[in-house]
Design a protein around this motif. Structure first.
Motif, PDB file in Angstrom:
ATOM      1  N   MET A  97       0.285  -1.176   0.483  1.00 23.15           N
ATOM      2  CA  MET A  97      -0.285   0.414   0.217  1.00 23.15           C
ATOM      3  C   MET A  97       0.381   1.421   0.076  1.00 23.15           C
ATOM      4  O   MET A  97       0.524   2.686  -0.294  1.00 23.15           O
ATOM      5  CB  MET A  97      -0.925  -0.210   1.063  1.00 23.15           C
ATOM      6  N   ARG A  98       2.163   1.447   0.214  1.00 20.22           N
ATOM      7  CA  ARG A  98       3.481   2.754  -0.191  1.00 20.22           C
ATOM      8  C   ARG A  98       2.879   2.988  -1.227  1.00 20.22           C
ATOM      9  O   ARG A  98       3.235   2.025  -2.024  1.00 20.22           O
ATOM     10  CB  ARG A  98       4.336   1.946   0.484  1.00 20.22           C
ATOM     11  N   ALA A  99       2.713   4.067  -1.469  1.00 22.02           N
ATOM     12  CA  ALA A  99       3.005   4.969  -2.356  1.00 22.02           C
ATOM     13  C   ALA A  99       4.458   4.610  -3.186  1.00 22.02           C
ATOM     14  O   ALA A  99       3.871   4.819  -4.445  1.00 22.02           O
ATOM     15  CB  ALA A  99       2.960   6.573  -2.265  1.00 22.02           C
ATOM     16  N   HIS A 100       4.927   3.896  -2.955  1.00 21.85           N
ATOM     17  CA  HIS A 100       6.035   4.093  -4.433  1.00 21.85           C
ATOM     18  C   HIS A 100       6.233   2.283  -4.212  1.00 21.85           C
ATOM     19  O   HIS A 100       6.839   2.180  -5.431  1.00 21.85           O
ATOM     20  CB  HIS A 100       7.566   3.952  -3.661  1.00 21.85           C
ATOM     21  N   LEU A 103       3.619   1.816  -7.114  1.00 21.32           N
ATOM     22  CA  LEU A 103       4.392   2.418  -8.998  1.00 21.32           C
ATOM     23  C   LEU A 103       4.696   1.425  -9.524  1.00 21.32           C
ATOM     24  O   LEU A 103       4.682   0.845  -9.991  1.00 21.32           O
ATOM     25  CB  LEU A 103       4.742   3.444  -8.612  1.00 21.32           C
ATOM     26  N   ALA A 104       6.082   0.803  -8.437  1.00 21.79           N
ATOM     27  CA  ALA A 104       6.758   0.194  -8.496  1.00 21.79           C
ATOM     28  C   ALA A 104       5.951  -1.112  -9.605  1.00 21.79           C
ATOM     29  O   ALA A 104       6.323  -2.620 -10.463  1.00 21.79           O
ATOM     30  CB  ALA A 104       6.965  -0.313  -7.550  1.00 21.79           C
ATOM     31  N   THR A 105       5.108  -1.754  -8.247  1.00 20.03           N
ATOM     32  CA  THR A 105       3.808  -3.085  -9.144  1.00 20.03           C
ATOM     33  C   THR A 105       3.339  -2.954  -9.965  1.00 20.03           C
ATOM     34  O   THR A 105       2.702  -3.914 -10.378  1.00 20.03           O
ATOM     35  CB  THR A 105       3.870  -3.614  -7.753  1.00 20.03           C
TER      36      THR A 105
END
Length: 643
Positions: A97-100, A103-105
């Motif tokens: 759930m972390r923003a970065h 974005l990566a997944t």
């Protein structure tokens, strides 16, 4: 209380708690005190000044994590309030759930419940060979994830590639994720980024029940632990989760590349002497284990009480177990001290209902108890829609409910319109309902949507006026038996988190349903499968349904001789886990009582429905043989009696 209070230097518990080795492996049999030693190890770390945020206790269940926290609070360990014990599933979900990481997944961490798979199957079946073929491909996809795809022999076929592409398109469009993808997707993210901050997040990692993790989960631990001290605890004699692709060899092979300090816990502090002897004789029949490892008995626990009862038929067994439970309670045994294990709901659920008829406080923990019926599923899905109308998985399920093949044909046209015009499903349906747009052959979907929208608006009004409790009362009435267990779960979640908003409340309850847990501090008789009982104990323990075809089950058709052996040995480990749940406490007048029951006959439909192969069919009834495991106690058990 200091971490070493009451610990004798040089004992295994002291070594586990105090050893500062970079890698520590603990092989611990059932009831040998591993949880106690692990708690003291965490206490030492906190007392030495290690920040709680840098310690990761990995448990197999949420209840084990909560028990760790409660014990540390009772010890008065400074900093324990901030400590977060986690399951790997919970850890992975929170990190996804972390923003970065999002974005990566490129994936949305919204796991599908089992019942929500139905529309997915229908949406893919026309292109991929029918519903059964899609089920097999879906199972293979999750299995490959759990085993780590790199270990799969050979390349994927063109059909498998096409299926996985369509599956991922469906999941991305609906902003969902299979439960079996959660840990592997986080694993893939952290493996592919050597500089991922999550790799250096923890300096001390403790992993309980290591043998129950699958290969991908064990590899994830290695990525998290590159620069951390690691202690793993487990026992391959208690590995019982092959259906989750558990990798028990991982704990045996962990020394490769780790050079760990090894500690063994062998004295069973839980079970009475007779049960320890029975369990030791039973598990010694397995050849795929360390033959030198034994479970040591503890004389102070006393001999215990063991009974083996053979009933004429399943109905008599159900009534017999219920009556004996009632007798124990009349004699003063607290209901929470009684555990009833049955490997199939066709045996356990009638016992549960029979106990309710006798006014016995009881709770069932079969996975189907929470969302067994379409009635409960529909109401739970409306909770999701109230939390957010853009929950596309929930909306897809409700749109297909009551429709032919989940309204797959009309929904396909709706989805194509949404994808081509970059609009959401709810927005497109509102436009259809108002006549603003027209999509051929979507009339049934539009009518169904208008019903859903009206229901959602009504529930949203209740939420605004009376809060979450008012919505629970509307959807899950106290006098409705079909949602009895689900209402209890929701009410307990709300009482534990009274300030949660609807979205957070749903996250908590969905995790509880997707990975149900069993609290140790209970006031009811607990009825559950042997798999669910892992980590629990009770002074009075029943194991019902001790028959061939169930304990042990038959190996899947087409198994090789080696696969049949592997399967049988895991079934024996499962029974070993079941009988070692019994707990003796002679100082409090609880000798430790184990009762094993079986029946000679059951209705043929019951046996077939539960996948139990009968020994004979006599006048339409399934005739059952007693479990071979009852003959493997080495003369330490009493003779069976007639029930």
């Amino acid at each position: 209380m200091s971490w070493n209070a009451g610990l004798e230097p040089g004992t295994p518990a002291f070594v586990i708690a105090g050893d500062e080795a970079q890698r520590l492996r603990v092989i611990a049999g059932p009831g040998t005190g591993k949880s106690f030693a692990m708690k003291r190890r965490v206490a030492r770390l906190l007392e030495s000044g290690v920040p709680a945020s840098r310690i990761l206790p990995v448990t197999f269940t949420r209840v084990a994590a909560e028990d760790l926290h409660r014990e540390l609070v009772q010890m008065g360990v400074a900093g324990c309030e901030e400590l977060q014990g986690r399951t790997l599933h919970s850890l992975a979900l929170s990190r996804l759930m972390r923003a970065h990481v999002l974005l990566a997944t490129g994936r949305t961490p919204r796991p599908l419940n089992d019942f929500e798979i139905g529309p997915l199957l229908s949406d893919l079946m026309a292109t991929h060979g029918g519903k059964n073929r899609v089920k097999r491909e879906l199972k293979a996809y999750e299995a490959a994830f759990a085993r780590e795809q790199g270990d799969q022999p050979g390349a994927l076929t063109a059909e498998e590639v096409a299926f996985q592409n369509d599956l991922l398109r469906w999941l991305r469009f609906h902003e969902g994720m299979l439960i079996g993808e959660v840990v592997p997707i986080f694993h893939e993210y952290i493996r592919n980024d050597p500089h991922a901050p999550e790799r250096a997040e923890f300096t001390h990692i403790l992993v309980d029940e290591y043998q129950d993790l699958n290969r991908a989960e064990q590899q994830l631990v290695e990525f998290l632990a590159v620069n951390a001290e690691v202690c793993i605890v487990g026992d391959d004699d208690q590995s019982i989760y092959s259906f989750r692709h558990a990798h028990p060899a991982g704990i045996r092979e962990w020394e490769e590349g780790n050079a760990p300090t090894d500690v063994g816990l062998n004295e069973c502090r839980r079970c009475p002497v007779q049960v320890v002897r029975m369990a030791t004789s039973l598990i010694s029949r397995n050849v795929l284990r360390d033959a030198d490892r034994i479970l040591d008995e503890r004389a102070e626990n006393g001999q215990g009480v063991v009974a083996i009862i053979r009933y004429q038929n399943l109905q008599a067994e159900v009534v017999g177990v219920a009556e004996r439970v009632k007798e124990f309670i009349v004699q003063g045994v607290p209901p929470g001290d009684i555990l009833v294990l049955a490997q199939r709901g066709v045996i356990g659920t009638p016992i549960y209902e029979s106990l309710i008829e006798r006014d016995v406080p009881v709770r069932s923990y079969y996975s189907e108890a929470e969302l067994e019926t379409e009635f409960a599923q529909e109401r739970y899905t409306y909770l999701r829609i109230v939390a957010g109308q853009n929950d596309k998985v929930a909306l897809r399920w409700l749109l297909g409910l009551f429709g032919n093949n989940w309204n797959a044909a009309g929904y396909k046209r709706l989805r194509e319109y949404c994808e081509a015009n970059h609009v959401g499903i709810w927005q497109a349906l509102e436009s259809l309902a108002s006549g603003e747009i027209h999509i051929p052959y979507t009339g049934p979907l539009t009518l169904r949507f208008e019903e859903i929208r009206a229901r959602k608006d009504y529930l949203s009004g209740l939420l605004e006026q009376g809060g979450i409790a008012a919505v629970i009362d509307e959807l899950f009435p106290a006098d409705e038996p079909r949602v009895r267990d689900l209402r209890t779960l929701l009410s307990e979640t709300l009482s534990g988190f009274p300030d949660a908003d609807m979205a957070e409340f749903l996250r908590l309850t969905n995790e509880a349903i997707a990975k149900p847990e069993i609290p140790e501090e209970v006031t009811d008789v607990r009825v559950m499968s042997l798999h669910k009982s892992k980590g629990l104990s009770a002074p009075v323990t029943f194991v019902a349904g001790c028959i061939e075809g169930l304990l042990p089950q038959r190996a899947p058709a087409g198994s090789t001789p080696q696969q049949e052996l592997d399967f049988l040995e895991e079934q024996r480990r499962l029974f070993y886990v079941g009988i070692t749940r019994v707990k003796a406490s002679t100082t409090t007048g609880k000798p430790g009582t184990l009762i094993l029951t079986s029946s000679r006959e059951m209705p043929m439909a019951t046996a077939l429905g539960a996948g139990i192969a009968p020994a004979q069919i006599v006048y339409g009834a399934a005739r059952m043989n007693v479990s071979r495991f009852l003959g493997e106690f080495g003369g330490h058990s009493p003779a069976p009696i007639a029930g």
